[in-house]
Design an enzyme around this catalytic site. Structure first.
Site, PDB file in Angstrom:
ATOM      1  N   TYR A   1      -5.564   5.933  13.344  1.00 14.07           N
ATOM      2  CA  TYR A   1      -4.182   5.500  13.592  1.00 14.07           C
ATOM      3  C   TYR A   1      -3.916   5.412  15.098  1.00 14.07           C
ATOM      4  CZ  TYR A   1       0.964   5.604  13.136  1.00 14.07           C
ATOM      5  OH  TYR A   1       2.313   5.324  13.198  1.00 14.07           O
TER       6      TYR A   1
ATOM      7  N   PHE B   1       0.843  -1.204   0.000  1.00 11.07           N
ATOM      8  CA  PHE B   1       0.000   0.000   0.000  1.00 11.07           C
ATOM      9  C   PHE B   1       0.879   1.256   0.000  1.00 11.07           C
ATOM     10  CE2 PHE B   1      -2.570   3.040   2.778  1.00 11.07           C
ATOM     11  CZ  PHE B   1      -3.193   3.626   1.680  1.00 11.07           C
TER      12      PHE B   1
HETATM   13  P1  NAD Z   1       5.580   2.953   5.689  1.00 11.29           P
HETATM   14  O1  NAD Z   1       4.245   3.444   5.254  1.00 11.29           O
HETATM   15  O2  NAD Z   1       6.757   3.252   4.836  1.00 11.29           O
HETATM   16  O3  NAD Z   1       5.565   1.387   5.940  1.00 11.29           O
HETATM   17  C1  NAD Z   1       4.405   0.666   6.272  1.00 11.29           C
HETATM   18  C2  NAD Z   1       4.419  -0.636   5.470  1.00 11.29           C
HETATM   19  O4  NAD Z   1       3.260  -1.407   5.840  1.00 11.29           O
HETATM   20  C3  NAD Z   1       4.318  -0.388   3.959  1.00 11.29           C
HETATM   21  O5  NAD Z   1       5.265  -1.192   3.286  1.00 11.29           O
HETATM   22  C4  NAD Z   1       2.879  -0.794   3.636  1.00 11.29           C
HETATM   23  O6  NAD Z   1       2.738  -1.222   2.283  1.00 11.29           O
HETATM   24  C5  NAD Z   1       2.652  -1.880   4.643  1.00 11.29           C
HETATM   25  N1  NAD Z   1       1.227  -2.110   4.936  1.00 11.29           N
HETATM   26  C6  NAD Z   1       0.267  -1.194   5.205  1.00 11.29           C
HETATM   27  N2  NAD Z   1      -0.913  -1.793   5.411  1.00 11.29           N
HETATM   28  C7  NAD Z   1      -0.693  -3.141   5.272  1.00 11.29           C
HETATM   29  C8  NAD Z   1      -1.514  -4.280   5.346  1.00 11.29           C
HETATM   30  N3  NAD Z   1      -2.821  -4.193   5.632  1.00 11.29           N
HETATM   31  N4  NAD Z   1      -0.957  -5.498   5.125  1.00 11.29           N
HETATM   32  C9  NAD Z   1       0.366  -5.609   4.832  1.00 11.29           C
HETATM   33  N5  NAD Z   1       1.189  -4.567   4.732  1.00 11.29           N
HETATM   34  C10 NAD Z   1       0.663  -3.339   4.959  1.00 11.29           C
HETATM   35  O7  NAD Z   1       5.797   3.549   7.153  1.00 11.29           O
HETATM   36  P2  NAD Z   1       7.039   3.429   8.142  1.00 11.29           P
HETATM   37  O8  NAD Z   1       7.422   4.807   8.526  1.00 11.29           O
HETATM   38  O9  NAD Z   1       8.056   2.509   7.610  1.00 11.29           O
HETATM   39  O10 NAD Z   1       6.334   2.782   9.414  1.00 11.29           O
HETATM   40  C11 NAD Z   1       6.482   1.411   9.744  1.00 11.29           C
HETATM   41  C12 NAD Z   1       5.803   1.146  11.078  1.00 11.29           C
HETATM   42  O11 NAD Z   1       6.389   1.945  12.106  1.00 11.29           O
HETATM   43  C13 NAD Z   1       4.309   1.466  11.068  1.00 11.29           C
HETATM   44  O12 NAD Z   1       3.619   0.488  11.817  1.00 11.29           O
HETATM   45  C14 NAD Z   1       4.233   2.788  11.779  1.00 11.29           C
HETATM   46  O13 NAD Z   1       3.015   2.985  12.432  1.00 11.29           O
HETATM   47  C15 NAD Z   1       5.386   2.683  12.779  1.00 11.29           C
HETATM   48  N6  NAD Z   1       5.855   4.012  13.176  1.00 11.29           N
HETATM   49  C16 NAD Z   1       6.583   4.779  12.309  1.00 11.29           C
HETATM   50  C17 NAD Z   1       6.996   6.042  12.717  1.00 11.29           C
HETATM   51  C18 NAD Z   1       7.817   6.930  11.818  1.00 11.29           C
HETATM   52  O14 NAD Z   1       8.110   8.063  12.200  1.00 11.29           O
HETATM   53  N7  NAD Z   1       8.254   6.526  10.663  1.00 11.29           N
HETATM   54  C19 NAD Z   1       6.657   6.530  13.969  1.00 11.29           C
HETATM   55  C20 NAD Z   1       5.889   5.724  14.805  1.00 11.29           C
HETATM   56  C21 NAD Z   1       5.513   4.451  14.410  1.00 11.29           C
END
Ligand code: NAD
Ligand code: UDP
Length: 325
Positions: free
Chosen positions: A160, A51
């Site tokens: 979220y 996604f």
């Molecule tokens: P990102 O959007 O780059 O990565 C999320 C990944 O999850 C993507 O590859 C997406 O395709 C996949 N995904 C989404 N829905 C899905 C589903 N239903 N089934 C399978 N895959 C799915 O974001 P990120 O920054 O890499 O974040 C990764 C994780 O870390 C997330 O859970 C996010 O909530 C958490 N997080 C990130 C931050 C930040 O600052 N980057 C802060 C707090 C928490």
């Protein structure tokens, strides 16, 4: 789904080579995590529905024999025998998680349950990538783990925030009721190479705008604060927490260096040598006004603290966006 092959890695723990599942492994953070785990000698399976992630993020891993990718939505059950499960699947930028809020809730809640059910069946240890959004628009500053937060449950961010809060609840309920081995980290704003160009979060937006000579879009008056963590520091903290015995968390993983959004814009303009000007747009509703992690628990329990300051991290991120722009 049962397409992940036989699994079953008896003896791998003695060899310290584990079989590890990473959900959301094709995303920004997930791809860095997969890369680190493969480089440490582990066998890594990544599931992702692409996604917000992409095959490009993991293309360099797919050519190796210790990494496999399966396109799969975590809302649907999955199977396999793993030593570790890192649950990262969830869109993380406000525009992406608000695009289809019901899907975001489903991904958080059903995805978490599917990870925990798999762990319950097989004995895997599960780490949940939770978030500082748990604290909402915080009334306590800096935020420590004991703070229960200030989340508006009916705001556009709630899909979220409340989804992630429910995922933490599920982790603890599976832990107390079924003895599932859990770990929870609360990640604060993290940035670095492989953030998607259309991600919409502030660091990638500002760097791309500066490199293109476009106006730097500040929402509100630029006085809101965030504490920015470089992705390599997060990966260190995440793996340390996963391998820590006798401590399930939740634990904050973030960089306590706190900057206003205007200060961030100034640094990006300076480091890129850009001619971009700042432009002030309407403030975003329910946008947390301030955010800074209290990390004494991580220091004490994990002997972890971030090493990369904002300037160093921005330079690396700018280099990355220059190379893909
Ligand atoms: P990102 O959007 O780059 O990565 C999320 C990944 O999850 C993507 O590859 C997406 O395709 C996949 N995904 C989404 N829905 C899905 C589903 N239903 N089934 C399978 N895959 C799915 O974001 P990120 O920054 O890499 O974040 C990764 C994780 O870390 C997330 O859970 C996010 O909530 C958490 N997080 C990130 C931050 C930040 O600052 N980057 C802060 C707090 C928490
Ligand atoms: N922000 C901004 N301009 C942008 C993108 C974000 O001023 O182009 C602000 C946003 O309103 C928030 C902060 O930067 O105050 C961090 O936003 P981001 O979406 O990166 O993360 P989060 O709100 O989830 O912390």
């Amino acid at each position: 789904m049962d397409a992940m092959g036989p699994g079953g890695v008896a003896g791998t723990r003695e060899l310290e080579r584990m079989k590890i599942l990473v959900t959301g492994g094709a995303g920004f953070i997930g791809s860095h995590l997969c890369e680190r785990l493969v480089s440490e000698g582990h066998e890594v399976v990544c599931i992702d529905n692409l996604f917000t992630g992409s095959r490009e993020n993991i293309a360099h891993l797919e050519s190796g024999d210790r990494f496999r990718f399966f396109e799969h939505d975590v809302q649907e059950q999955f199977d396999g025998q793993y030593d570790r499960i890192y649950n990262l699947a969830c869109p993380a930028s406000p525009p992406h998680y608000q695009y289809d809020p019901v899907e975001t809730v489903r991904t958080n809640v059903l995805g978490m349950m599917n990870c925990l059910d798999l762990a319950k069946r097989t004995g895997a240890r599960v780490l949940q990538a939770s978030t500082s959004e748990i604290y909402g628009d915080p009334l306590v500053h800096p935020q420590q783990e004991a703070y229960w937060g200030n989340v508006n449950p009916i705001s556009k961010r709630a899909c979220y925030d409340e989804g992630k809060r429910c995922a933490e609840t599920l982790c603890f309920d599976y832990h107390r009721e079924y003895g599932v081995d859990i770990r929870i980290i609360r990640i604060f704003n993290t940035y670095g190479p492989r953030m998607a160009k259309d991600d919409g979060r502030v660091v990638s937006n500002f760097v791309l705008q500066a490199l293109r000579g476009e106006p730097i879009t500040i929402y509100g008056d630029g006085t809101y604060t965030r504490s920015f963590q470089y992705v390599d520091d997060l990966i260190d903290g995440m793996i340390r927490m996963m391998e820590q015995e006798g401590f399930v968390g939740p634990v904050n993983i973030g960089n306590p260096g706190e900057f206003t959004i205007k200060e961030l814009a100034e640094q990006v303009i300076e480091l890129t040598g850009s001619s971009s000007e700042m432009t002030y747009l309407d403030a975003v509703k329910d946008d947390p006004k301030q955010r800074k992690p209290e990390i004494s628990l991580a220091k004490e329990k994990l002997q972890w603290e971030p090493k990369v300051d904002l300037r160093q991290g921005l330079k690396k991120t700018i280099e990355y966006f220059q190379s893909v722009a």
